[in-house]
Design an enzyme around this catalytic site. Sequence first.
Site, PDB file in Angstrom:
ATOM      1  N   HIS A  57      73.879 -30.957  21.001  1.00  8.60           N
ATOM      2  CA  HIS A  57      74.487 -32.019  21.623  1.00  8.60           C
ATOM      3  C   HIS A  57      73.051 -32.790  22.353  1.00  8.60           C
ATOM      4  O   HIS A  57      73.304 -33.567  23.175  1.00  8.60           O
ATOM      5  CB  HIS A  57      75.370 -31.871  22.677  1.00  8.60           C
ATOM      6  CG  HIS A  57      76.646 -31.201  21.981  1.00  8.60           C
ATOM      7  ND1 HIS A  57      77.314 -31.919  21.126  1.00  8.60           N
ATOM      8  CD2 HIS A  57      77.275 -30.067  22.156  1.00  8.60           C
ATOM      9  CE1 HIS A  57      78.125 -31.094  20.571  1.00  8.60           C
ATOM     10  NE2 HIS A  57      78.250 -29.871  21.287  1.00  8.60           N
ATOM     11  N   HIS A 219      81.787 -32.408  17.667  1.00 10.61           N
ATOM     12  CA  HIS A 219      81.289 -31.240  16.786  1.00 10.61           C
ATOM     13  C   HIS A 219      81.300 -31.507  15.423  1.00 10.61           C
ATOM     14  O   HIS A 219      81.555 -30.454  14.712  1.00 10.61           O
ATOM     15  CB  HIS A 219      82.058 -30.070  17.413  1.00 10.61           C
ATOM     16  CG  HIS A 219      82.026 -29.407  18.640  1.00 10.61           C
ATOM     17  ND1 HIS A 219      82.887 -29.978  19.602  1.00 10.61           N
ATOM     18  CD2 HIS A 219      81.126 -28.788  19.345  1.00 10.61           C
ATOM     19  CE1 HIS A 219      82.281 -29.532  20.858  1.00 10.61           C
ATOM     20  NE2 HIS A 219      81.467 -28.610  20.752  1.00 10.61           N
TER      21      HIS A 219
END
Lengths: 357, 357, 209, 209
Positions: A57, A219
């Site tokens: 991320h 995700h």
Amino acid sequence: MKKLINDVDNVVREQLEGMALAHPDAIKVNYDPYFVVRADAPVEGKVAIISGGGSGHEPMHGGFVGMGMLDGACPGEVFTSPTPDQMYECAKAVDSGAGVLFLVKNYTGDVLNFETAAELAYADGIKVQSILVDDDAAVKDSLYTAGRRGVGATVIVEKIVGAAAEAGYNLGQCADLARKVNMYGRSIGIALTSCTVPAAGKPTFDLGDGEFEFGIGIHGEPGRQRLPMKSVDEITAMMAAAVLDDEAYSRTVREWDNEEGTWFDKELTDEPFKSGDSVIAFVNSMGGTPVSELYAVYRKLAAECEARGVKIARNLIGPYITSLEMQGCSITLVKTDDEILKFWDAPVNTLGLRWGA
Amino acid sequence: MKKLINDVDNVVREQLEGMALAHPDAIKVNYDPYFVVRADAPVEGKVAIISGGGSGHEPMHGGFVGMGMLDGACPGEVFTSPTPDQMYECAKAVDSGAGVLFLVKNYTGDVLNFETAAELAYADGIKVQSILVDDDAAVKDSLYTAGRRGVGATVIVEKIVGAAAEAGYNLGQCADLARKVNMYGRSIGIALTSCTVPAAGKPTFDLGDGEFEFGIGIHGEPGRQRLPMKSVDEITAMMAAAVLDDEAYSRTVREWDNEEGTWFDKELTDEPFKSGDSVIAFVNSMGGTPVSELYAVYRKLAAECEARGVKIARNLIGPYITSLEMQGCSITLVKTDDEILKFWDAPVNTLGLRWGA
Amino acid sequence: MITKDQIVRWLEKTAAVLQANKTYLTDLDSAIGDADHGTNMDRGFKKVMEKLPTVFDNDIGNILKTTGMTLISSVGGASGPLYGTFFMRSGMAIAAKEELSDEDLFTLLQAGVEGILQRGRPNLEDKTMYDAWAPALEAMQGALSTGMGTVEVLETAVAAAEQGMKNTIPLQARKGRASYLGERSIGHQDPGATSSYLMLNALLETVKE
Amino acid sequence: MITKDQIVRWLEKTAAVLQANKTYLTDLDSAIGDADHGTNMDRGFKKVMEKLPTVFDNDIGNILKTTGMTLISSVGGASGPLYGTFFMRSGMAIAAKEELSDEDLFTLLQAGVEGILQRGRPNLEDKTMYDAWAPALEAMQGALSTGMGTVEVLETAVAAAEQGMKNTIPLQARKGRASYLGERSIGHQDPGATSSYLMLNALLETVKE
Ligand SMILES: Nc1ncnc2c1ncn2[C@@H]1O[C@H](COP(=O)(O)OP(=O)(O)O)[C@@H](O)[C@H]1O
Ligand SMILES: Nc1ncnc2c1ncn2[C@@H]1O[C@H](COP(=O)(O)OP(=O)(O)O)[C@@H](O)[C@H]1O
Ligand SMILES: [Mg+2]
Ligand SMILES: [Mg+2]
Ligand SMILES: [Mg+2]
Ligand SMILES: [Mg+2]
């Protein structure tokens, strides 16, 4: 799969090594277990803010370690929650005695591991509190799911609470502010392409050339709906509606009672946005979407806010909470007040977010 | 093609509108013709720095407009040079009497259009100078080509000369510094995927799953060689060698004589890097490559520099000069001295690059 | 009576079974999760196997606690803290013992499941590992009260766990990552319930040897 | 004698021809450039057509200069300033005229090409638009000295331009974007030489009408 990596087993480690080499003045990296702390940690007298989660991320969370934001970040394997020993060791490294606040994105894995870490830290005499971020308006109910996922609001919470800690807020005040900012925030994400987790070696999902995913997490998972591709104005209007017109959201969260050394339940309800609200508007790239396209999203988002009487007081536009190389974006709106704006504007000096310093 | 756009004909315009909406305190956008200037332009007594080029490289150049960097930026259509009227009108908007320096990437289109603009500005009584950036070590000779392309060094030149102008350098001093920084810099780029120009609607080139392009420019064009995919360490070693072991490079550039009102030729030779040099190392994403992977590149680049006795004094890592959503990266090394380091460290406050402010 | 040696062999067999079923568990997790349950469990029990020799001389409680600690610090995800807590609590429940009666064994498992409950707060039929453990404990308790031998008691428990695991197939998930799929989670067997069944079955097989 | 009216019709015909050949020119540019030459030229001459009515009453020099200014501010890329300069310089060379002798026409074109030379610095056989213009001017000058009529003079020039354009095929580019391709530029006709030929041919056809 084509990526700038060596062995898939060493991806996170080698990236951390690169960060450590590049920024010795800003951060220190610990390898066993993995965590990243500001170079000047522990900061005397200051509440320490820690976050963490799966890698992939970036710049979140390691890129948000520094003055005015995080004291420590715990990176897991790509898209996998870190383990409690990382958080516990990190807490020991950054605690100056003023206590540690864990900012936890609401995924069962992250939540459970941070809970264990909080217990370990408490047992060690560290004052600890833990606040959940759960802002993903794509998840409708909390009764039949694990509750809203923690997405874009995480960045905003980390910035604002980091500034408050820097300004001398104590642990309880930091926790209260974190809870408030999270409750003021809502997000929604879309994807034009999947991403590829290195260990998996192939895209997580397949998306046709004429389709996009609406209501994704961070995700690389598919979203709430698969829809035929639309113009940026149409997509942004849908996203804006999902956030701006979202109803009240209630759920029970678990927080740590530092006096009793136990977890307790707390009922929380996020109120919907309403005309007259002032917000921070955060338009985020999932990684592969260029910042130029984010401006087209912002252009329409501004119109949608205006149409509802919602005033954009501040904005943040760029790739800050990403899903590897995924193309797509997310919108986060966080209602503001004087306290929030003051800490938003306060100086921050991290690798991923920097102003006033 | 899936992009967050509306009509392909309005891509640049709508993105500029989004920028203008988002950052009224930082920039002003002019639409007919297109240019972006700092909100406080013209800055009294300061040499004005202008750059420009095709769009699609964001944050460059519009994102580099602000205190300590550019006074104005002229965006063309995607990957197409802007026109002289943009540069000329922009020059008029930012000139405070101290003169205007054009920083021009060496592509025939950019060069010729900026030349016309310089003549127009001069005819209007504006003091003007123009310096070429030509740092792409993938181009070997200047005799049988249009010379090295302007790539990553552009960002470094803009930062350093912007700071010098802020510090009170006059037009000639700014031009001399720009020329020096460019001559101290070399770059090389690679691509893992092509990008898609909106007006074209399909990827510029096809690249197999097991291949990458070595020695690309920044317009989505194929590179010098197509090679079987390798590990990040192998790719970085090749890139580092292309830059660090590059021989002396000579060419003739045209510069503007502001006294005579004519162009004159200048012979320039860039010296190779050598042991003992200190450099700014810039690892850049072409857009689609996540910053996490850039750290793996940096890790190996640092080792390659060290092996040659070259010391990395500063670094910059992220997407700063991109090719839309292309996956890949570039490496730029710029030799430093005290003057360069001082201006590199000086405060900068732009949308794309910010520190100390 | 269950010896310390048997407990160690149980852990070894569990590690072997999870390795053999790594792809199976990951495939189950692909359907309704993020395709890592097999990898997670295998990584964790590999670490346990590395650690085991260092605590071999300790009591059973200690061995189980070390197992729990190791799982917690190497698995991550949801299953790491859940199984980690399971072993920590079971170790604490029979602290300092060098061998276990059938009642001790029940106490051990019950305390472990209590840990899962406290950590993950699953309800019955949320489609989690608890859906394998809850019927297994109930069946075991019943079997113990009828005075069966160890093997029979465990056979009863394993049969119930297997049934519980299969019962997760028609359920819609309400906990964990699978819950985000809503109705799309129906029709798939829960990976965590599956690994739990495998773990209990490994205990039975150890005792039968 | 060439009238102002003919000059205007030349520009109109050029615009029409470039529009008709937009894809052709862009395809040529795909092979050795960035696939925009047709789009660039068409965009530019569309703008010229919009501007033309506003300067209709001015002299030829003025009309050509306006054409040049318009191309410069609308085409971009390499060809924008090159063709823009061509028309600016040609306009300046015959400033204030309302009609042109054949010599004036030569002066006009020569000044234009001079502008291309100063701006782009092409050498012969660099594989650029200059490879069409250089032989055309030479042939035109020869034809003028033999006392041919306007049409014949232009026919000679156009034939030479066409040959020059075709001669770019085997050349390796040494200027512009195509030069980065090195040997891969060989075997393709230069897009700019092609648009130059089309432009000159449009003049011939206008005069023949
Ligand atoms: N709240 C919970 N309580 C009990 N078990 C849970 C809970 N959430 C998830 N699980 C179990 O965890 C399993 C998933 O584990 P794993 O795939 O390793 O972790 P993650 O979901 O974080 O990737 C599920 O199949 C389920 O059995
Ligand atoms: N230096 C130069 N001198 C003369 N003509 C040139 C030069 N560079 C390029 N050209 C011409 O410009 C043409 C390309 O124009 P165009 O495609 O519109 O611009 P760009 O190359 O910037 O995309 C080439 O085919 C060539 O004829
Ligand atoms: Mg997982
Ligand atoms: Mg072009
Ligand atoms: Mg999983
Ligand atoms: Mg072209």
